[in-house]
Design a protein around this motif. Sequence first.
Motif, mmCIF file in Angstrom:
data_model
loop_
_atom_site.group_PDB
_atom_site.id
_atom_site.type_symbol
_atom_site.label_atom_id
_atom_site.label_comp_id
_atom_site.label_asym_id
_atom_site.label_seq_id
_atom_site.Cartn_x
_atom_site.Cartn_y
_atom_site.Cartn_z
ATOM 1 N N LEU A 137 0.821 -1.209 0.000
ATOM 2 C CA LEU A 137 0.000 0.000 0.000
ATOM 3 C C LEU A 137 0.859 1.266 0.000
ATOM 4 C CD1 LEU A 137 -2.769 -1.051 2.553
ATOM 5 C CD2 LEU A 137 -3.044 -0.708 0.081
ATOM 6 N N ARG A 138 2.038 1.189 0.600
ATOM 7 C CA ARG A 138 2.898 2.379 0.673
ATOM 8 C C ARG A 138 3.837 2.492 -0.517
ATOM 9 N NH1 ARG A 138 5.879 2.573 6.297
ATOM 10 N NH2 ARG A 138 6.388 0.435 5.681
ATOM 11 N N PHE A 139 4.461 1.369 -0.904
ATOM 12 C CA PHE A 139 5.534 1.449 -1.900
ATOM 13 C C PHE A 139 5.311 0.585 -3.137
ATOM 14 C CE2 PHE A 139 7.497 2.112 2.341
ATOM 15 C CZ PHE A 139 7.831 3.454 2.186
ATOM 16 N N GLY A 140 4.165 -0.072 -3.209
ATOM 17 C CA GLY A 140 3.849 -0.857 -4.404
ATOM 18 C C GLY A 140 4.590 -2.163 -4.513
ATOM 19 N N SER A 141 5.237 -2.605 -3.417
ATOM 20 C CA SER A 141 5.961 -3.875 -3.405
ATOM 21 C C SER A 141 5.820 -4.492 -2.026
ATOM 22 C CB SER A 141 7.440 -3.671 -3.729
ATOM 23 O OG SER A 141 8.184 -4.857 -3.468
#
Length: 410
Positions: A243-247
């Motif tokens: 949700l924060r960094f896409g990984s």
Amino acid sequence: MRSVKRLFRDSLPNLCAAGCFLLVLFTAAAATGQWCWNDNGYNSYALQADAWLHGRLDLGHDYPWLELAIYEGRYYVSFPPFPSYLLLPFALVFGTNTPDGIISLMFSLAGVWLCVSLARRLGLKPLTAVLLALCLYLGTGYLFIALTPAVWFFAQTLCFNLCVMALYFAVTARGGLSLLAWACAVGCRPMVILYLPALLLILWRAYHEAYPRDSLMSALRKRWYWALGPLLIGGSYMALNYLRFGSVLEFGHNWLPEFQRVATGQFSLTYFPHNFSLLFRLPSWDADTGRITFQPFETYLFALVDPLSVMAIIVCLRRCLRADGRRVRLPVILIFALSLAYIFILCCHRTLGGWQFGNRYLKDVMPFIFYALCLCAPESDRFKAISGSVLAFSAAMHLLGTVITWNYWW
């Protein structure tokens, strides 16, 4: 009344160890002013917990004195999130002024207590258990990171003690609690995930000793629910990362400006030669003043600032080479192999811990080295004398080093 007296008698070594640790910690605090109830200006985890309670994953704006990841124009805490999980209920009451130092102290005291219990569970007598537990907590540089809950040290303090808890619950065959403590430790310092094979081996041996009729497959069928806690905790880390960094694997460190500015990034083999050499760096000698100086950045000769590791290597090697060492060989070899892998990865990191006294990053391996030492330690007067000498030397050095580093290099 008799049961109370027996409980007190059985707990006396744990109380003595915890009391000694508390006395030395408060001595360091009195000399540096770093009391556990002080305001924490480096409170990234409390800021993150408070932001979550207000419905946002980022911090809203920059805090220039903190190490924050910058991703798509937003500012995030760059460290793994478990300490913020722990602070959530406190942030609900205190906002961003959570009692981080008090919480850190409680974890330290619990860790010392369980270390003594762990050593005694592995067959050591009370005096030996207390000496080795204090060697771990006073003679390896843990004192330095326990003195303040600043963001760089708070997670490492929690990880250290959560690993002790995981080992204690493993040797007592409480797999659900052991694996849960390990999963929480991974959420403080992700690389301790490497020690899962060793923890599972220790847990299986303790379980098989308690339930000798159960095969491995039978144990897995009966105790499958032990995996629920780690899966839920690990799943929450991955969901939050995505949700924060896409990984699911990105905690945020790769988005720190420090690592964005260099082509080699956070981890690279090019860092290894220099960092590995620092593990053998000696303090400098000033011939004019007659003083030895420990520089406050990076690390030093591991044998000097972590003498417990040297004692563990010697003791474990001697025990494993003996005819009666067959039972301890597999866990000991596995722990040292995983520790070497851990150190190799650490040496491929851009730094070895920055401002510190001692080998701060190497603290992560010490609870497991402590387990191996306790597993192999002899019950002899000579070993107790050696342990006491190592404790006296290392505790004095780390107390002085901690005070000097805070007072003259901060």
